[in-house]
Write an enzyme that holds these catalytic residues in place. Structure first.
Site, mmCIF file in Angstrom:
data_model
loop_
_atom_site.group_PDB
_atom_site.id
_atom_site.type_symbol
_atom_site.label_atom_id
_atom_site.label_comp_id
_atom_site.label_asym_id
_atom_site.label_seq_id
_atom_site.Cartn_x
_atom_site.Cartn_y
_atom_site.Cartn_z
ATOM 1 C CD1 TRP A 153 -12.002 5.521 5.942
ATOM 2 C CD2 TRP A 153 -10.537 4.597 7.342
ATOM 3 N NE1 TRP A 153 -12.696 5.125 7.051
ATOM 4 C CE2 TRP A 153 -11.823 4.538 7.929
ATOM 5 C CE3 TRP A 153 -9.448 4.067 8.045
ATOM 6 C CZ2 TRP A 153 -12.046 3.972 9.183
ATOM 7 C CZ3 TRP A 153 -9.675 3.515 9.295
ATOM 8 C CH2 TRP A 153 -10.951 3.462 9.849
ATOM 9 C CD GLU A 172 -6.395 1.801 -4.442
ATOM 10 O OE1 GLU A 172 -6.225 1.389 -5.592
ATOM 11 O OE2 GLU A 172 -5.468 2.044 -3.658
ATOM 12 N N GLY A 173 -12.496 0.593 -4.276
ATOM 13 C CA GLY A 173 -13.633 -0.074 -4.900
ATOM 14 C C GLY A 173 -14.051 -1.318 -4.157
ATOM 15 C CB SER A 229 -18.906 3.509 -2.789
ATOM 16 O OG SER A 229 -18.290 2.435 -2.100
ATOM 17 C CG LEU A 278 -0.886 -23.125 9.413
ATOM 18 C CD1 LEU A 278 -1.092 -23.333 7.918
ATOM 19 C CD2 LEU A 278 -0.266 -21.755 9.653
ATOM 20 C CB SER A 312 -0.937 0.010 1.215
ATOM 21 O OG SER A 312 -1.897 -1.011 1.122
ATOM 22 C CB THR A 344 -2.400 4.710 2.572
ATOM 23 O OG1 THR A 344 -3.410 3.736 2.842
ATOM 24 C CG2 THR A 344 -1.030 4.051 2.694
#
Length: 396
Positions: A173, A374-375, A149, A349, A102, A175
């Site tokens: 949000w 991103e969608g 969205s 596991l 990211s 980054t």
């Protein structure tokens, strides 16, 4: 149907996708894989547990020295790599951790791409060379607290004041937000939606970090607050008008996710395969039981179909024929299947699957964010639905 010239079956590459790669592609992949093994994997469980990404600026400079920032862009110190090579880098970075991929995606495919594609020559010269080296980290401000969205509903507003622009609003949000030196911010204006290259030391700009995340914990995430941030006229990205600008950036970034998700899936599959070969129950390795083999076979099928799909889209991007609907196809399929691979790996596991001694649960929780950003699944389904039917269901 084999012959004396048929190569042996390779569990790591059952479809022979490596045969589609050239020497430069493999060199890029191996370089990034080696860097991630040395600089990320020994520390990532601790970073994730602490909810930090320490040394992000140093990591960014190392990624810049490797040519991984703005990797597929040309000029201004960028590597000018192919789309396939950029995809391979994304796969290897996300095999280490989604947060590292990211960092690179937002830097190169969003912030740098926006300036490279829509900026003035002066803006490109000012920002891109130092972003390519990792000296300056960038972020991309589109999503808002009440508008994810549906970016057309954004409330961040830029008004003219003489020759200046004054920006007011919030983004969520984001980054890299709290460590960025430049933020590409999208805002409503009287002329429609426009983009701005905002120096983060501008008065009125702040980026408080978002804490208490259960996903992408080894990633810097922030809110952007713009309190009457005054910018000169030359902060406006001159070539971006309307939503076409930010959406084209998102298409570029989503392409990297198509590859990256398969990195998270591969790391989880590899952990499950190794565990199944060595963990003994009922007197033999659990990989010798039919139900475990069925899980491994299904995981391998989806993993390598996803890699093949990513490679196909990369070839189309390199040829200039990749459509946004095809990127939606890849993002929808590969992230959804990657999550399922991680969840199935966790079952192999057993209780160990929830431990940070193994990468599986970390990748599974990271992918929950990748699934949304991103969608969302639903948005990409509607993109494909509209392309298939010719009918727009977004507002229906």
């Amino acid at each position: 149907m084999g012959s004396s010239t048929t190569p042996p079956f390779n569990p790591a590459d059952p479809l022979g996708v490596d045969d589609l790669l050239g020497p430069e592609d493999i060199a890029v992949r191996d370089t990034v894989r080696g860097w991630a093994a040395d600089r990320v994997l020994p520390h990532i469980a601790d970073w994730y547990e602490r909810g930090e990404l320490p040394g992000i600026r140093e990591l960014a400079r190392e990624l810049g020295a490797m040519g991984a920032l703005g990797m597929s862009l040309t000029g201004y110190g960028c590597a000018g790599a192919s789309a396939v090579q950029y995809g391979l880098a994304c796969l290897e970075l996300e095999a280490a951790d989604s947060g590292i991929r990211s960092l690179v995606s937002v830097q190169g495919s969003l912030a740098m791409y926006a300036i490279w594609r829509f900026g003035s020559e002066e803006q490109k010269q000012r920002w891109l060379p130092r972003m390519a080296t990792g000296e300056i980290i960038g972020c991309f401000g589109l999503t808002e607290p009440d508008h994810g969205s549906d970016p057309a509903g954004m409330r961040t507003y830029a008004k003219r004041d003489g020759s200046d622009w004054v920006l007011t609003g919030r983004k969520m949000w984001i980054t890299n937000g709290s460590v960025a030196g430049v933020a590409v911010v999208w805002a409503r204006t009287d002329e429609g939606i426009r983009g701005f290259a905002v120096p983060t030391d501008a008065p009125g700009f702040s980026a408080p970090e978002i804490r208490h995340k259960w996903s992408l914990r080894a990633s810097v995430t922030a809110e952007l607050v713009l309190d009457e941030v005054r910018l000169p006229a030359d902060a406006l990205l001159p070539e971006a008008t309307g939503l076409r600008g930010p959406l084209s950036c998102l298409t570029h970034a989503r392409y990297g996710i198509v590859w990256g998700a398969m990195g998270a899936a591969r790391a989880s599959f590899d952990a499950a395969l190794d565990y199944a070969r060595t963990r003994e129950q009922f007197g033999k390795p659990i990989g010798g039981f039919q139900l475990t083999q069925a899980k491994l076979a299904d995981m391998a099928v989806e993993l390598h179909k996803g890699v093949l799909l990513a490679h196909h889209l990369g070839m189309r991007m390199d040829a200039g024929t990749l459509r946004p609907e095809q990127v939606s196809f890849g993002k929808l399929n590969n992230v959804r299947e990657a999550i399922e691979i991680c969840r199935t790996a966790r079952t192999i596991l057993g209780a160990n699957g929830i431990s940070l001694e193994y990468p599986v649960m970390r990748h599974a929780t990271n992918l929950e964010s990748v699934l949304t950003y991103e969608g969302t699944v639903e948005m990409h389904q509607l993109v494909l639905g509209k392309a298939l039917t010719g009918l727009d269901a977004f507002r229906g």
